[in-house]
Motif scaffolding. Structure first.
Motif, short mmCIF file in Angstrom:
data_model
loop_
_atom_site.label_atom_id
_atom_site.label_comp_id
_atom_site.label_asym_id
_atom_site.label_seq_id
_atom_site.Cartn_x
_atom_site.Cartn_y
_atom_site.Cartn_z
N UNK A 1 -1.08 23.20 11.77
CA UNK A 1 -1.95 22.75 13.64
C UNK A 1 -1.14 22.09 14.87
N UNK A 2 -0.29 21.08 14.48
CA UNK A 2 0.15 19.89 15.34
C UNK A 2 1.92 21.43 15.69
N UNK B 1 4.44 26.87 19.87
CA UNK B 1 3.28 27.87 20.66
C UNK B 1 3.39 27.51 21.52
N UNK B 2 2.59 26.73 22.14
CA UNK B 2 2.82 26.31 23.56
C UNK B 2 4.42 26.15 24.75
N UNK B 3 5.58 26.13 23.92
CA UNK B 3 6.47 26.02 24.17
C UNK B 3 7.32 27.02 24.13
N UNK B 4 7.13 28.19 23.72
CA UNK B 4 7.55 29.57 23.41
C UNK B 4 6.44 30.18 22.32
N UNK B 5 6.26 31.27 22.69
CA UNK B 5 5.37 32.35 22.17
C UNK B 5 5.82 32.93 20.67
N UNK B 6 7.18 33.26 20.77
CA UNK B 6 7.76 33.57 19.64
C UNK B 6 8.36 32.73 18.57
N UNK C 1 12.92 22.64 15.69
CA UNK C 1 12.96 23.46 16.00
C UNK C 1 11.99 25.10 16.89
N UNK C 2 10.49 23.75 16.47
CA UNK C 2 9.78 24.15 16.78
C UNK C 2 9.05 23.67 17.72
N UNK C 3 10.80 22.24 19.11
CA UNK C 3 10.07 21.34 20.20
C UNK C 3 11.98 22.06 20.64
N UNK C 4 12.27 23.39 20.42
CA UNK C 4 13.93 23.70 21.05
C UNK C 4 13.81 23.04 22.30
N UNK C 5 12.20 23.72 23.58
CA UNK C 5 12.15 24.13 24.54
C UNK C 5 11.90 22.57 25.40
#
Length: 170
Positions: free
Chosen positions: A151-152, A158-163, A90-94
């Motif tokens: 952290x990581x 955040x870097x890929x999509x702030x939401x 999910x965090x790496x979705x984009x």
């Protein structure tokens, strides 16, 4: 039927229902990759199997007068790494698949497995010193999991999509 056994079977039924719900949702994925639905289905299926063993009176042993339900650890050693993978995906979705941080995924899963196995060894220890040492090692692995998530993994989100990386309470 005793209360604990009944609760195990209610848990099994709930997990089967959850897996079926994920399967229904996977028929109309709304942009979510199928592998994420597969992971989401596997988590409750695996957990239901472990708790079915407990409902059947299996998956436990007595050590030093204390019952250890090792079926729970068997559940956790598979289901929680899958939960962490789902969170990471999910965090790496984009992020394109070839650019995903495999070392981060490995670190999350490895630390989680170490934490669970240390908990099992602590639970199986007859000696209080050994139990404490295993517990301390498990807490160390848990802190590694928390560090990698907060952290990581959060920074990637955040870097890929702030939401994805920010929680905004209602």
């Amino acid at each position: 039927m005793e209360t604990q056994t009944l609760l195990h079977w209610l848990y099994v039924a709930s997990m089967v229902g959850g897996a079926l719900l994920f399967w229904v949702w996977s028929r109309n994925p709304k942009g979510v990759p199928q592998y994420e639905y597969s992971i989401a289905m596997m988590i409750p299926i695996w957990s239901a199997l472990a708790y079915m063993a407990m409902g059947l009176g299996q998956g436990k042993t007595e050590v030093a007068g204390q019952i250890t339900h090792y079926a729970r650890y068997i559940d956790w050693v598979v289901s929680t790494p899958l939960l962490l993978l789902a969170l990471a995906f999910t965090a790496m979705f984009y992020i394109p698949k070839q650019e995903r941080k495999l070392n981060l995924l490995f670190g999350l899963v490895a630390a989680d497995v170490v934490m669970i196995v240390c908990g099992l060894f602590a639970d199986l220890s007859e000696n209080s010193t050994a139990r404490l040492l295993w517990y301390i090692c498990g807490v160390g692995a848990f802190l590694c999991v928390l560090y990698l998530i907060w952290t990581k993994l959060r920074q990637i989100a955040i870097n890929s999509d702030a939401e994805l990386g920010v929680y905004i309470p209602n």
